[in-house]
Design a protein around this motif. Structure first.
Motif, PDB file in Angstrom:
ATOM      1  N   UNK A 128       0.808  -1.215   0.000  1.00 48.30           N
ATOM      2  CA  UNK A 128       0.000   0.000   0.000  1.00 48.30           C
ATOM      3  C   UNK A 128       0.840   1.263   0.000  1.00 48.30           C
ATOM      4  N   UNK A 129       2.134   1.141   0.282  1.00 54.49           N
ATOM      5  CA  UNK A 129       3.022   2.309   0.249  1.00 54.49           C
ATOM      6  C   UNK A 129       3.401   2.614  -1.191  1.00 54.49           C
ATOM      7  N   UNK A 130       3.399   3.900  -1.531  1.00 52.78           N
ATOM      8  CA  UNK A 130       3.755   4.343  -2.879  1.00 52.78           C
ATOM      9  C   UNK A 130       4.792   5.455  -2.770  1.00 52.78           C
ATOM     10  N   UNK A 131       5.908   5.283  -3.468  1.00 52.72           N
ATOM     11  CA  UNK A 131       6.931   6.330  -3.455  1.00 52.72           C
ATOM     12  C   UNK A 131       6.938   7.033  -4.804  1.00 52.72           C
ATOM     13  N   UNK A 132       7.212   8.320  -4.761  1.00 60.50           N
ATOM     14  CA  UNK A 132       7.214   9.157  -5.958  1.00 60.50           C
ATOM     15  C   UNK A 132       8.661   9.530  -6.267  1.00 60.50           C
ATOM     16  N   UNK A 133       9.121   9.141  -7.433  1.00 58.77           N
ATOM     17  CA  UNK A 133      10.496   9.402  -7.861  1.00 58.77           C
ATOM     18  C   UNK A 133      10.486  10.127  -9.200  1.00 58.77           C
ATOM     19  N   UNK A 134      11.530  10.896  -9.457  1.00 57.75           N
ATOM     20  CA  UNK A 134      11.691  11.509 -10.771  1.00 57.75           C
ATOM     21  C   UNK A 134      12.340  10.479 -11.674  1.00 57.75           C
ATOM     22  N   UNK A 135      11.675  10.148 -12.768  1.00 55.62           N
ATOM     23  CA  UNK A 135      12.212   9.199 -13.748  1.00 55.62           C
ATOM     24  C   UNK A 135      13.066   9.933 -14.781  1.00 55.62           C
TER      25      UNK A 135
ATOM     26  N   UNK B 296      12.005  -9.166   3.539  1.00 55.03           N
ATOM     27  CA  UNK B 296      11.038 -10.200   3.860  1.00 55.03           C
ATOM     28  C   UNK B 296      10.726 -11.126   2.702  1.00 55.03           C
ATOM     29  N   UNK B 297      11.383 -10.927   1.564  1.00 60.68           N
ATOM     30  CA  UNK B 297      11.125 -11.743   0.385  1.00 60.68           C
ATOM     31  C   UNK B 297      10.603 -10.889  -0.752  1.00 60.68           C
ATOM     32  N   UNK B 298      10.396 -11.514  -1.895  1.00 70.52           N
ATOM     33  CA  UNK B 298       9.908 -10.785  -3.065  1.00 70.52           C
ATOM     34  C   UNK B 298       8.473 -10.306  -2.848  1.00 70.52           C
ATOM     35  N   UNK B 299       8.227  -9.089  -3.301  1.00 72.82           N
ATOM     36  CA  UNK B 299       6.897  -8.493  -3.265  1.00 72.82           C
ATOM     37  C   UNK B 299       6.559  -8.071  -4.690  1.00 72.82           C
ATOM     38  N   UNK B 300       5.284  -7.941  -4.968  1.00 72.52           N
ATOM     39  CA  UNK B 300       4.848  -7.430  -6.262  1.00 72.52           C
ATOM     40  C   UNK B 300       4.581  -5.938  -6.109  1.00 72.52           C
ATOM     41  N   UNK B 301       4.976  -5.194  -7.110  1.00 72.29           N
ATOM     42  CA  UNK B 301       4.719  -3.755  -7.132  1.00 72.29           C
ATOM     43  C   UNK B 301       4.184  -3.403  -8.510  1.00 72.29           C
ATOM     44  N   UNK B 302       3.580  -2.241  -8.599  1.00 70.93           N
ATOM     45  CA  UNK B 302       3.221  -1.695  -9.903  1.00 70.93           C
ATOM     46  C   UNK B 302       3.998  -0.388 -10.033  1.00 70.93           C
ATOM     47  N   UNK B 303       4.651  -0.237 -11.178  1.00 71.32           N
ATOM     48  CA  UNK B 303       5.393   0.988 -11.469  1.00 71.32           C
ATOM     49  C   UNK B 303       4.560   1.795 -12.435  1.00 71.32           C
ATOM     50  N   UNK B 304       4.182   2.982 -11.990  1.00 72.96           N
ATOM     51  CA  UNK B 304       3.346   3.876 -12.774  1.00 72.96           C
ATOM     52  C   UNK B 304       4.226   4.999 -13.296  1.00 72.96           C
ATOM     53  N   UNK B 305       4.210   5.207 -14.619  1.00 75.19           N
ATOM     54  CA  UNK B 305       4.906   6.350 -15.203  1.00 75.19           C
ATOM     55  C   UNK B 305       3.851   7.383 -15.582  1.00 75.19           C
TER      56      UNK B 305
END
Length: 113
Positions: A33-40, A100-109
């Motif tokens: 549920x955590x989402x980080x915002x980065x400059x791509x 804690x092991x592999x997690x699934x994430x979604x990367x939004x551009x």
């Protein structure tokens, strides 16, 4: 709006979606549920405008089936919440390695000026 202000505004918009907490900087530990915002990427467009491509990484469940359901539920809500600030171009599921092991994430551009 500065890049720092834009990151904060995007993180705040993400936090309006139930089950999502947006961060303008990577937290020390993150949970689903955590989402980080980065400059791509930052592009100099016509004239003097700068176009920023934002990389938003939303951590989902470690269970791939649950993660797909989360993505199905959350993506339209996230897109709606972000629409006043950015244009969402793509959303790509990825594996993220955590202690804690592999997690699934979604990367939004997403793009903004």
């Amino acid at each position: 709006m500065s890049f720092v202000e834009s990151r904060a505004a995007i993180a705040e918009a993400l936090s309006t979606v139930e089950g999502v907490t947006g961060y303008p900087k990577r937290p020390t530990t993150w949970t689903p549920g955590d989402a980080i915002v980065l400059v791509e990427q930052i592009d100099h467009t016509l004239g003097v405008a700068w176009q920023v491509t934002w990389r938003i990484v939303l951590l989902l469940s470690g269970d791939e089936g649950v993660a797909i359901e989360q993505l199905d539920e959350l993506l339209p809500l996230i897109t709606d919440a972000l629409q006043p600030l950015v244009y969402v171009d793509t959303a790509t599921p990825e594996a993220v390695q955590t202690e804690g092991g592999d997690m699934t994430a979604v990367v939004i551009l997403a793009r903004s000026e």
